[in-house]
Design a protein around this motif. Structure first.
Motif, mmCIF file in Angstrom:
data_model
loop_
_atom_site.group_PDB
_atom_site.id
_atom_site.type_symbol
_atom_site.label_atom_id
_atom_site.label_comp_id
_atom_site.label_asym_id
_atom_site.label_seq_id
_atom_site.Cartn_x
_atom_site.Cartn_y
_atom_site.Cartn_z
ATOM 1 N N ALA A 41 0.836 -1.204 0.000
ATOM 2 C CA ALA A 41 0.000 0.000 0.000
ATOM 3 C C ALA A 41 0.874 1.258 0.000
ATOM 4 O O ALA A 41 0.610 2.213 -0.726
ATOM 5 N N LEU A 42 1.933 1.221 0.795
ATOM 6 C CA LEU A 42 2.853 2.367 0.856
ATOM 7 C C LEU A 42 3.440 2.643 -0.530
ATOM 8 O O LEU A 42 3.527 3.795 -0.967
ATOM 9 N N GLY A 43 3.814 1.576 -1.235
ATOM 10 C CA GLY A 43 4.338 1.723 -2.592
ATOM 11 C C GLY A 43 3.312 2.346 -3.534
ATOM 12 O O GLY A 43 3.640 3.203 -4.350
ATOM 13 N N LEU A 44 2.059 1.932 -3.371
ATOM 14 C CA LEU A 44 0.991 2.472 -4.232
ATOM 15 C C LEU A 44 0.787 3.970 -3.984
ATOM 16 O O LEU A 44 0.586 4.743 -4.917
ATOM 17 N N ILE A 45 0.832 4.359 -2.699
ATOM 18 C CA ILE A 45 0.613 5.770 -2.359
ATOM 19 C C ILE A 45 1.692 6.634 -3.021
ATOM 20 O O ILE A 45 1.434 7.751 -3.467
ATOM 21 N N ASP A 46 2.901 6.080 -3.113
ATOM 22 C CA ASP A 46 3.993 6.853 -3.726
ATOM 23 C C ASP A 46 3.966 6.827 -5.246
ATOM 24 O O ASP A 46 4.508 7.713 -5.890
ATOM 25 N N LEU A 53 -7.442 8.060 1.540
ATOM 26 C CA LEU A 53 -6.972 6.750 1.970
ATOM 27 C C LEU A 53 -7.856 6.221 3.087
ATOM 28 O O LEU A 53 -8.238 6.972 3.989
ATOM 29 N N ILE A 54 -8.195 4.937 3.030
ATOM 30 C CA ILE A 54 -8.886 4.261 4.136
ATOM 31 C C ILE A 54 -7.919 3.190 4.624
ATOM 32 O O ILE A 54 -7.574 2.275 3.870
ATOM 33 N N LEU A 55 -7.456 3.319 5.862
ATOM 34 C CA LEU A 55 -6.428 2.403 6.370
ATOM 35 C C LEU A 55 -6.927 1.603 7.555
ATOM 36 O O LEU A 55 -7.357 2.169 8.565
ATOM 37 N N ASP A 56 -6.847 0.277 7.440
ATOM 38 C CA ASP A 56 -7.044 -0.580 8.601
ATOM 39 C C ASP A 56 -5.798 -0.423 9.472
ATOM 40 O O ASP A 56 -4.752 0.016 8.992
ATOM 41 N N ILE A 57 -5.881 -0.776 10.760
ATOM 42 C CA ILE A 57 -4.689 -0.642 11.615
ATOM 43 C C ILE A 57 -3.828 -1.905 11.558
ATOM 44 O O ILE A 57 -2.664 -1.852 11.193
ATOM 45 N N GLY A 58 -4.419 -3.051 11.910
ATOM 46 C CA GLY A 58 -3.640 -4.287 11.892
ATOM 47 C C GLY A 58 -3.510 -4.827 10.478
ATOM 48 O O GLY A 58 -4.508 -5.210 9.863
ATOM 49 N N LEU A 59 -2.294 -4.797 9.936
ATOM 50 C CA LEU A 59 -2.079 -5.204 8.540
ATOM 51 C C LEU A 59 -0.759 -5.965 8.439
ATOM 52 O O LEU A 59 0.176 -5.668 9.175
ATOM 53 N N PRO A 60 -0.655 -6.912 7.511
ATOM 54 C CA PRO A 60 0.651 -7.522 7.264
ATOM 55 C C PRO A 60 1.557 -6.522 6.541
ATOM 56 O O PRO A 60 1.073 -5.662 5.818
ATOM 57 N N GLY A 61 2.857 -6.644 6.801
ATOM 58 C CA GLY A 61 3.826 -5.792 6.106
ATOM 59 C C GLY A 61 4.121 -4.520 6.877
ATOM 60 O O GLY A 61 5.237 -4.287 7.324
ATOM 61 N N MET A 62 3.101 -3.692 7.057
ATOM 62 C CA MET A 62 3.264 -2.429 7.789
ATOM 63 C C MET A 62 1.890 -2.039 8.299
ATOM 64 O O MET A 62 0.912 -2.123 7.548
ATOM 65 N N ASP A 63 1.791 -1.646 9.579
ATOM 66 C CA ASP A 63 0.448 -1.375 10.084
ATOM 67 C C ASP A 63 -0.043 0.021 9.662
ATOM 68 O O ASP A 63 0.734 0.862 9.197
ATOM 69 N N GLY A 64 -1.355 0.217 9.797
ATOM 70 C CA GLY A 64 -1.984 1.441 9.302
ATOM 71 C C GLY A 64 -1.463 2.709 9.970
ATOM 72 O O GLY A 64 -1.381 3.767 9.342
ATOM 73 N N ILE A 65 -1.106 2.596 11.263
ATOM 74 C CA ILE A 65 -0.564 3.760 11.985
ATOM 75 C C ILE A 65 0.778 4.172 11.362
ATOM 76 O O ILE A 65 1.031 5.360 11.116
ATOM 77 N N GLN A 66 1.619 3.172 11.087
ATOM 78 C CA GLN A 66 2.930 3.470 10.484
ATOM 79 C C GLN A 66 2.773 4.058 9.088
ATOM 80 O O GLN A 66 3.500 4.967 8.701
#
Ligand code: CA
Length: 238
Positions: A41-46, A53-66
């Protein structure tokens, strides 16, 4: 921009919930990109352009807060977090890292849709031409046409300050009413588009982020001052 055709990035690893929200919002005309992994997701944003953006908090790879913390200074659009119901720590952390709003799970699609529209419409006002778009107070210049904030330095240069859409709207509102105490409920209704519930700290957190960006000392701010129990005042040097 037509609100309903906005480009949304949905980051959610719960497949049932992700599909439900994706289908629902796509059915309402939004262009939804759904991603389940935080790092991707971070790659897509860039690499791609999104309006919200709608971000869940608990996520694989990197959490929504980060993710929110990492993109906040370069993504100016609204960020809405999905939190566990009643988790006040998550709610406060979301706003501290610069999210504009949060929706508690289980997600009610109609409630999510309503909140999306409020946030997207707010950002939309930037397309409207306005008369007298520039306002300057004590070396701080806000331009509602170009949606920029600049601060004059002692050497006469101007530094561009990077602010989010929500921070810009709050600063503009306070500067337009400079020298006047503005109630927290009035700010809330203007900025969030809904009545203040007396509890939500999002305006306070946004003010503290703005102070940091303006270089205002949080212990004794010179520009945005708190008025205990009431709200805020954008101070004008006399
Ligand atoms: Ca999750």
């Amino acid at each position: 921009m037509i609100v309903e055709s906005s480009r949304l990035l949905l980051v959610e690893d719960d497949l049932t919930l992700g599909k439900m929200v994706d289908d629902f919002l796509t059915g309402h005309g939004f262009r939804v990109r759904w991603e389940s992994n935080g790092l991707r997701a971070l790659g897509l944003i860039d690499s791609e352009t999104f309006d919200l953006l709608i971000l869940d908090i608990g996520l694989p790879g990197m959490d929504g807060i980060q993710i929110c913390r990492s993109v906040r200074d370069r993504f100016a659009g609204p960020i809405i977090m999905l939190t566990a119901r009643g988790d006040e720590i998550d709610e406060v952390v979301c706003l501290e890292v610069g999210a504009d709003d949060y929706i508690a799970k289980p997600v009610r699609p109609r409630a999510l849709l309503a909140r999306l529209k409020v946030h997207l419409r707010r950002g939309d006002s930037q397309d409207l031409p306005t008369e007298s778009s520039k306002l300057e107070i004590d070396g701080l210049i806000i331009d509602s046409t170009s949606r920029t904030v600049r601060q004059k330095t002692e050497s006469g240069d101007e530094n561009i300050l990077s602010v989010t859409t929500a921070e810009f709207d709050l600063l503009l509102f306070l500067m337009q009413r400079a020298g006047e105490v503005v109630g927290r409920n009035e700010i809330y209704e203007q900025i969030q588009g809904i009545a203040y519930d007396g509890v939500d700290r999002s305006i306070d957190l946004r003010v503290s982020r703005l102070r940091k960006k303006l270089g205002d000392d949080p212990g004794s701010p010179k520009r945005i001052k708190s008025v205990r129990g009431v709200g805020y005042i954008f101070a004008v040097e006399s």
